[in-house]
Design a protein around this motif. Structure first.
Motif, PDB file in Angstrom:
ATOM      1  N   UNK A 179       3.659  45.384 -48.676  1.00 10.26           N
ATOM      2  CA  UNK A 179       3.629  44.677 -49.963  1.00 10.26           C
ATOM      3  C   UNK A 179       3.243  45.614 -51.110  1.00 10.26           C
ATOM      4  N   UNK A 210       6.380  47.496 -52.039  1.00 11.83           N
ATOM      5  CA  UNK A 210       7.266  46.657 -52.838  1.00 11.83           C
ATOM      6  C   UNK A 210       6.753  46.538 -54.272  1.00 11.83           C
ATOM      7  N   UNK A 211       5.444  46.401 -54.406  1.00 11.08           N
ATOM      8  CA  UNK A 211       4.897  46.261 -55.759  1.00 11.08           C
ATOM      9  C   UNK A 211       5.043  47.555 -56.566  1.00 11.08           C
ATOM     10  N   UNK A 222       7.645  34.809 -58.184  1.00  8.72           N
ATOM     11  CA  UNK A 222       6.178  34.733 -58.233  1.00  8.72           C
ATOM     12  C   UNK A 222       5.563  36.086 -57.890  1.00  8.72           C
ATOM     13  N   UNK A 223       6.129  36.737 -56.877  1.00  5.00           N
ATOM     14  CA  UNK A 223       5.563  38.025 -56.460  1.00  5.00           C
ATOM     15  C   UNK A 223       5.659  39.039 -57.589  1.00  5.00           C
ATOM     16  N   UNK A 249       1.835  39.466 -58.749  1.00  5.16           N
ATOM     17  CA  UNK A 249       1.309  40.512 -57.881  1.00  5.16           C
ATOM     18  C   UNK A 249       1.178  40.038 -56.441  1.00  5.16           C
ATOM     19  N   UNK A 250       0.440  40.801 -55.648  1.00  7.41           N
ATOM     20  CA  UNK A 250       0.431  40.592 -54.206  1.00  7.41           C
ATOM     21  C   UNK A 250      -0.147  39.244 -53.784  1.00  7.41           C
ATOM     22  N   UNK A 251      -1.074  38.698 -54.549  1.00  8.92           N
ATOM     23  CA  UNK A 251      -1.501  37.328 -54.255  1.00  8.92           C
ATOM     24  C   UNK A 251      -2.172  36.688 -55.446  1.00  8.92           C
ATOM     25  N   UNK A 252      -2.025  35.404 -55.502  1.00 11.00           N
ATOM     26  CA  UNK A 252      -2.715  34.628 -56.515  1.00 11.00           C
ATOM     27  C   UNK A 252      -2.826  33.215 -55.967  1.00 11.00           C
ATOM     28  N   UNK A 253      -4.025  32.657 -55.980  1.00 15.81           N
ATOM     29  CA  UNK A 253      -4.219  31.361 -55.324  1.00 15.81           C
ATOM     30  C   UNK A 253      -3.988  30.221 -56.312  1.00 15.81           C
TER      31      UNK A 253
END
Ligand code: ADP
Ligand code: MG
Lengths: 252, 402
Positions: free
Chosen positions: A73, A76-77, A104-105, A109-113
């Motif tokens: 990931x 990819x970013x 969304x990615x 970014x790699x995560x967001x809740x």
């Protein structure tokens, strides 16, 4: 210095030397094709670029930074997206949902809740996904389950998912395999258009010489894990070594 | 409304209405009739429906959405119960502090267990969670006796401090003076309806829990969780780190379990180690699969189904069976009863097991899929030729449908 610099990359699977000593430089904003017979190590090379495999030797620099040892990931970013040889999509989700995920990615970014937002409220994301699906002519399949798409459509969806991320480097592993002639031509046009419109570098593995010669600016021929020659399409066409290693075999 | 689309708002309202009317719906047979034993509208059982509904809703956020099958969720149920009983012992019988603590401690516990277990996936993940839960069970049973009161189970004693307990305060669990065991019994005709404070307390929390899960299902976060289940590789190569998503899902579902455990203790101020045993972890798995993993309502249905079986089916004993088959001649009657007997009463697990097998084999989508199929069948009949649109569109799976 190219945007992608591969130096002395080697990879062994048990007794099999899948990649010998690969040196390859991909220029920014160019389309670089990698061709070679089955088992030459083309997919393995891509695997080494995206963090799926770690090469035994050598270095891979992208945009001035090493990609080795980074998680998929993260790579990819950094700006590398890949279309796989066998389509990798979210089969249980609809085509539209498949498109939303890379959007969304890209934004978050790699995560967001984001558990308390709703998807329709994310207007820009929804519009971006819809526009991309229109670009690849899939707007009428938006609510279909991705698993029920035809093979060619799966590829197109996967390609759209990669393109919507606007990667700096797009890796395509036989993007037209399994496509009908008309779809292949559409794909060529789409890739050409995207290459002209956006700052995007493409590395493309392809068996279909029609595709290779209509897109590529440079071609590297890989055989048994080592690059044989690298040159422009015109020069590759009549190159004796290439005929021997590759074209000769497939055209018989 | 409430951040939901129209369809979901309607759905939520139906769920609310059904939940609030449960004491009536579950009491279809008049008192004293021979079928009255199938009534389920009594407080103890209805509370369990709501509580295990919450447990299963939370479990479904992990298992239904991400596909990670935890075999240790009962550990959080137990942690929640212990936390709540401790609040009873230290503060007072008001259930709110206990429930808050239950959610917090189970969340912390889940963070720890999830962080380690989620390093693996598939069967290895399941085994890790199972191991953690069994460890917790054994700790609660022996080593941690000062906290858990070991075999006896944790309960409130008269010499406990209960610092917030005023003069003349209630000595049963309550919420701001409203006792949980209070009931309003309304006899109408031959029927008798029991409106119980404890049930309504659990029901309101269950509705909130359901609403929360509905929001999660429809959110971008929920989409990511489904992406984990569908193709984690693709997710990673699309620039997403799946670990924080799965860990968040694990913690959320652990907190749901803790809340359910806290509610169990709030209805009956006891907490025992057996609540953490692997059978309890397995039960929530069965509830979720039976009802339909990954659907919103399925797990609740599954929970209700199993609790109903456990409480009603298990009470059908020899005498009741004799009553049913009394129209047969004596010899044949005994023969029939001998055949049927193992499936009723104490043998209810056998029936449940068979049923579970049938569902898994013939209805992999659980009871929800069964319902959907019946609905589709009815729809097709009602507008047979009008539009056979569905034939041209690929079938929508009931994944996140109601
Ligand atoms: N994960 C792996 N384990 C063992 N051998 C592999 C693996 N991946 C590829 N190979 C082998 O490496 C060689 C190169 O494969 P590949 O890169 O897929 O070739 P290409 O894409 O050029 O057709 C093949 O002989 C293949 O069998
Ligand atoms: Mg290949």
């Amino acid at each position: 210095m190219g945007i992608l610099e591969i130096k002395g990359v080697g990879k062994r699977f048990g007794g099999l030397q899948a990649l010998g000593d690969v040196n390859l430089s991909v220029e920014e904003n160019s389309v670089h094709a990698i061709i070679g017979p089955n088992g030459a190590g083309k997919s393995t090379l891509l695997n080494c670029l995206i963090g799926k495999l770690i090469p035994d030797t050598g270095s891979v620099m992208f945009d001035g930074q090493s990609v080795l040892g980074r998680a998929p990931h993260e790579i990819n970013q950094m700006g590398i997206s890949r279309v796989f040889q066998t389509p990798e999509i979210f089969g249980d989700l609809t085509v539209f949902e498949n498109m939303l995920i890379p959007c969304f990615a890209k934004r978050d970014g790699a995560y967001r809740l984001h558990a308390f937002e709703t998807i329709p409220a994310e207007k820009e994301i929804v519009e971006k996904a819809e526009a991309m699906l229109e670009d690849v002519n899939m707007q009428d399949k938006i609510h279909m389950h991705a698993a029920s798409l035809s093979r060619g459509d799966k590829r197109r969806l996967e390609m759209a998912m990669c393109l919507v991320q606007e990667p700096k480097l797009l890796l395509l592993d036989e993007p037209t395999a399994g496509m009908a002639r008309a779809d292949t031509n559409n794909t060529i046009d789409l890739l050409k258009e995207i290459n002209a419109k956006r700052d995007i570098t493409m590395a493309i593995i392809e068996h279909d010489m029609h595709v290779v010669f209509s897109l590529a600016e440079r071609i590297t021929v890989l055989a048994q894990g080592t690059p044989l020659v690298e040159d422009t399409p015109e020069n590759i066409k009549g190159h004796p070594k290439v005929m021997e290693a590759y074209l000769g075999q497939t055209q018989q | 409304m409430l951040g939901l689309e129209n369809k979901d708002t309607k759905f939520l309202l139906v769920v609310v209405a059904l939940t609030l009317c449960t004491p009536i719906i579950l009491q279809p047979f008049p008192e004293g009739s021979s079928l009255a034993q199938f009534n389920a509208g009594y407080p103890d059982l209805m509370q369990r429906f709501a509580i295990f509904g919450i447990f299963a809703i939370g479990f479904n956020i992990l298992f239904g959405l991400t596909g990670y099958l935890s075999f240790g969720h009962a550990a959080f149920l137990g942690v929640g119960s212990y936390s709540t009983v401790w609040m009873f012992k230290l503060l007072s019988y008001n259930v709110l502090p206990g429930l808050v603590l239950a959610v917090i401690t189970s969340g912390i516990f889940a963070l720890f267990i999830g962080y380690i277990s989620l390093r693996r996936s598939g069967i290895y993940f399941s085994i890790l969670t199972l191991a953690f839960a069994q460890m917790s069970f054994n700790l609660a049973y022996s080593v941690l006796t000062p906290i858990t009161n070991g075999e006896t189970g944790l309960q409130v004693y008269t010499d406990d401090p209960q610092y917030l307990m005023g003069e003349g305060a209630l000595t049963t669990t309550h919420v701001f003076g409203l006792a949980m065991n209070k009931s309003l019994i309304v006899p109408i005709g031959g029927w008798e309806f029991n409106f119980n404070v404890g049930y309504y307390f659990c029901a309101i929390i269950a509705i909130l829990a359901f609403y929360l899960s509905l929001r999660i299902f429809r959110s971008p976060f929920g989409l990511m969780l489904r992406a984990v289940k569908s193709n984690q590789q693709r997710m990673n190569y699309t620039g997403l780190n799946s670990r924080p998503y799965t860990l968040a899902a694990f913690v959320i579902s652990g907190m749901y379990a803790g809340l359910a455990g806290g509610l169990l203790a709030s209805m009956d101020p006891l907490a025992g180690a057996e609540r953490m045993q692997w059978t309890a972890s397995g039960e929530v798995v069965i509830m979720t699969i039976l009802g339909g993993a990954g659907t919103l309502m399925g797990p609740v249905l599954g929970a209700g189904f199993i609790k109903y079986f456990e409480n009603i089916f298990s009470k059908i004993n020899d005498n009741v069976l004799h009553g049913w088959f009394s129209f047969l001649p004596d010899g044949i009657e005994d023969f029939f009863i001998n055949i049927v007997n193992p499936f009723f009463g104490e043998g209810w697990h056998l029936t449940l097991g068979l049923l579970f097998m049938c569902v898994v084999i013939f209805l992999p989508g659980g009871l929800m899929e069964g319902g959907q199929r019946i609905l589709n069948l009815l729809k097709r009949k009602s507008k047979d030729t009008a539009d056979d649109d569905s034939a041209h569109h690929p079938k929508q799976s009931p994944h996140v449908a109601e």
